[in-house]
Design a protein around this motif. Structure first.
Motif, short mmCIF file in Angstrom:
data_model
loop_
_atom_site.label_atom_id
_atom_site.label_comp_id
_atom_site.label_asym_id
_atom_site.label_seq_id
_atom_site.Cartn_x
_atom_site.Cartn_y
_atom_site.Cartn_z
N ALA A 1 10.05 -2.72 -42.02
CA ALA A 1 11.23 -3.55 -41.83
C ALA A 1 11.72 -3.50 -40.39
N SER A 2 11.67 -2.33 -39.77
CA SER A 2 12.18 -2.19 -38.40
C SER A 2 11.45 -3.12 -37.44
N GLU B 1 10.46 2.24 -35.34
CA GLU B 1 11.30 3.44 -35.31
C GLU B 1 10.99 4.17 -34.01
N ILE C 1 12.14 -7.07 -38.26
CA ILE C 1 13.51 -7.38 -37.85
C ILE C 1 13.61 -7.36 -36.33
N TYR C 2 12.94 -6.41 -35.69
CA TYR C 2 12.91 -6.38 -34.22
C TYR C 2 12.35 -7.69 -33.69
N GLU D 1 14.50 -3.87 -47.55
CA GLU D 1 15.31 -3.51 -46.38
C GLU D 1 15.51 -4.73 -45.48
N VAL D 2 14.46 -5.54 -45.31
CA VAL D 2 14.58 -6.76 -44.52
C VAL D 2 15.60 -7.68 -45.18
N ASP D 3 15.48 -7.85 -46.48
CA ASP D 3 16.39 -8.73 -47.22
C ASP D 3 17.84 -8.27 -47.08
N ASP D 4 18.07 -6.96 -47.10
CA ASP D 4 19.42 -6.41 -46.97
C ASP D 4 19.98 -6.59 -45.56
N ASN D 5 19.12 -6.47 -44.55
CA ASN D 5 19.59 -6.45 -43.16
C ASN D 5 19.42 -7.76 -42.40
N SER D 6 18.49 -8.59 -42.83
CA SER D 6 18.23 -9.86 -42.15
C SER D 6 17.73 -10.88 -43.17
N ASP E 1 14.80 -10.61 -34.28
CA ASP E 1 15.98 -10.56 -33.42
C ASP E 1 15.67 -10.80 -31.94
#
Length: 163
Positions: free
Chosen positions: A10-11, A121, A14-15, A50-55, A18
Motif C-alpha cells: 500500500a505504501s 516504508e 499510494i506514494y 489499506e489503500v482503500d482506507d487511505n486513498s 500522490d
C-alpha cells in the motif's frame, strides 16, 4: 517493456498515486495498468484494504485496472506467524515503530508467490530490538529473504521511458 513480477505494498502505490498524478503522468499509469492486467503486479488483499482506507480514488483505479488480490491462505498466515516469532512478537505485542500484522502478511504473500516486494516504508539501520524492524529490514532477514525495492526503484528497473 515488461519487468519481473512483483507484489506491491500500500505504501508504494499510494506514494505513486500522490507523487505522480495520473493527469500529469498518464503514460506511467497506462504502463502500470498493463503490468496489472498481465499480473506482473499484484497486491495482498490486506494491502489493498489499506489503500482503500487511505486513498479511495487509488483503490478505485486499481480495481478498474483489474488488480489481482492475494487472499491470505493458511500457508501465508503460518509464515507471517513464523516471522512474528523471529521478531520476538508475542501475543500481538507489535512495536509502534516496527511492522504490524498486515505487514507480515504482505511479506509472506510476496514470499509465497516467489516475488519481490515493492514497499516505500523507510529503510532503517537494523534496530537492536527486532520488533522495531520495518518491512525492508524484515525482508532482508536471512530467515525471510524477500527482495524489497521502492516505487522509484521499480520504475528505474523497468527501463521504461514515459513521454
Amino acid at each position: 517493456m515488461q519487468v519481473p513480477e512483483y507484489v506491491i505494498d500500500a505504501s508504494s502505490i499510494i506514494y505513486g498515486w500522490d507523487n505522480y498524478p495520473i493527469a500529469q503522468f498518464p503514460g506511467l499509469w497506462e504502463w502500470l495498468a498493463t503490468q496489472i492486467a498481465e499480473q506482473y503486479l499484484i497486491i495482498a488483499s490486506v494491502a489493498f484494504d489499506e489503500v482503500d482506507d487511505n486513498s479511495p480514488e487509488c483503490a478505485v483505479w486499481l480495481n478498474g485496472a483489474g488488480i489481482t488480490k492475494i487472499i491470505p491462505q493458511n500457508a501465508i498466515l503460518q509464515d507471517a506467524r513464523r516471522m512474528m516469532r523471529l521478531l520476538g512478537i508475542m501475543n500481538d505485542d507489535f512495536h509502534p515503530k516496527g511492522v504490524g500484522e498486515n505487514d507480515l502478511i504482505i511479506i509472506a504473500s510476496a514470499k509465497s508467490f516467489g516475488r519481490p516486494l515493492i514497499s516505500d516504508e523507510s529503510r532503517q539501520k537494523v534496530p537492536d530490538l527486532p520488533k522495531k524492524r520495518k518491512i525492508p529490514a524484515v525482508c532482508a532477514m536471512p530467515e525471510v529473504t524477500v527482495q524489497c525495492i521502492n516505487f522509484l526503484e521499480y520504475i528505474k528497473k523497468s527501463g521504461m521511458v514515459f513521454r
